[in-house]
Design an enzyme around this catalytic site. Sequence first.
Site, short mmCIF file in Angstrom:
data_model
loop_
_atom_site.label_atom_id
_atom_site.label_comp_id
_atom_site.label_asym_id
_atom_site.label_seq_id
_atom_site.Cartn_x
_atom_site.Cartn_y
_atom_site.Cartn_z
N ASP A 37 0.79 -1.25 0.00
CA ASP A 37 0.00 0.00 0.00
C ASP A 37 0.81 1.29 0.00
OD1 ASP A 37 -1.89 -1.95 0.21
OD2 ASP A 37 -2.82 -1.24 2.05
N GLU A 85 -4.68 -0.80 -1.33
CA GLU A 85 -6.01 -0.91 -0.72
C GLU A 85 -6.95 -0.18 -1.66
OE1 GLU A 85 -6.24 -0.11 3.47
OE2 GLU A 85 -8.43 -0.10 3.46
N LYS A 142 -6.57 -4.90 -3.19
CA LYS A 142 -7.17 -5.66 -2.10
C LYS A 142 -8.24 -4.81 -1.41
CE LYS A 142 -3.48 -4.44 1.18
NZ LYS A 142 -4.28 -3.58 2.03
N LYS A 145 -7.73 -5.11 4.64
CA LYS A 145 -6.43 -4.70 5.15
C LYS A 145 -5.37 -5.74 4.79
CE LYS A 145 -8.27 -1.04 6.98
NZ LYS A 145 -8.22 0.19 6.16
N THR A 171 0.41 0.60 6.53
CA THR A 171 1.03 1.00 7.77
C THR A 171 1.38 -0.27 8.56
OG1 THR A 171 -1.09 1.17 8.96
CG2 THR A 171 -0.25 3.17 7.91
N CYS A 175 -2.20 -2.71 7.61
CA CYS A 175 -2.17 -3.58 6.44
C CYS A 175 -0.92 -4.46 6.36
CB CYS A 175 -2.34 -2.75 5.17
SG CYS A 175 -4.01 -2.08 5.04
N GLN A 215 8.17 -14.69 20.82
CA GLN A 215 7.78 -16.10 20.98
C GLN A 215 8.39 -16.99 19.89
OE1 GLN A 215 3.52 -16.52 22.46
NE2 GLN A 215 3.42 -14.56 21.41
C1 C5J Z 1 -3.15 0.42 5.54
C2 C5J Z 1 -4.89 1.57 6.73
N1 C5J Z 1 -2.64 0.29 4.31
N2 C5J Z 1 -4.06 1.99 7.67
N3 C5J Z 1 -4.43 0.88 5.66
O1 C5J Z 1 -2.49 0.16 6.52
O2 C5J Z 1 -6.07 1.79 6.79
#
Ligand code: C5J
Length: 241
Positions: A37, A85, A142, A145, A171, A175, A215
């Site tokens: 994204d 996105e 897509k 997310k 981010t 996503c 983990q």
């Molecule tokens: C992504 C969002 N790409 N933060 N989307 O992380 O809504």
Amino acid sequence: MTETEALVRPDRIEIEIDAQPFAYAFSPAASALVIIDMQRDFVEPGGFGASLGNDVSLLQAIIPTCQAVLQAWRAAGGLVVHTREAHKADLSDCPPAKRLRGNPSLRIGDQGPMGRVLVAGEPGNQIIPELAPRPNEIVVDKPGKGAFYATPLHAMLQGQGITHLVFMGVTTEVCVQTSMREANDRGYDCLLVEDGTESYFPAFKQAAIKMIHAQGGIVGWTAPAAPLIAGLASWQPLSDT
Ligand code: C5J
């Protein structure tokens, strides 16, 4: 055999880099770089990210690192996947529950400064020019997310024998992390490039990195870009003979 060696898959391993929680080993021919994204809607002023009150300059800071990794990956001949996105123009793939959250004066599908927000084909939905996809690279639109939900990505990767995924993009905790978790559940060995990902909330980024490699690597591995770039640059393909 060390514990780490025992955990690494026995198929062709050609590059091994320092990572958390332990070394990440992969073969470029069986790996894809997945850039999540890096589209204008999230990275530039006037897009979806900014409409939610976020400081997009935080995300712009990772562009040079993403460019450096992309350049090294392309030079090694690895598969590249870019995601966006993106919703259909009629929003039939955007659940009302998603659309109704966020900024009421600029919702998904509304007309914004860069066209309709998060709608495929609109100017704001394009990958930023600094990381523009090449014609031979995969671009996945897509609606969720995660990069695997309601997309052909898994089938495309399986068709090319891909077992390892290296993630960058934005981010981190939304996503990127969702996509990594989806990939992990489908059996991919995933690495997140720590300085090739960013959040509007720096503390969320740091927490996501820890969650991924905690983990024993419950979601995957994390590493800075430098050892990855160095590993790719010094890579000599194994001969089949
Ligand atoms: C992504 C969002 N790409 N933060 N989307 O992380 O809504």
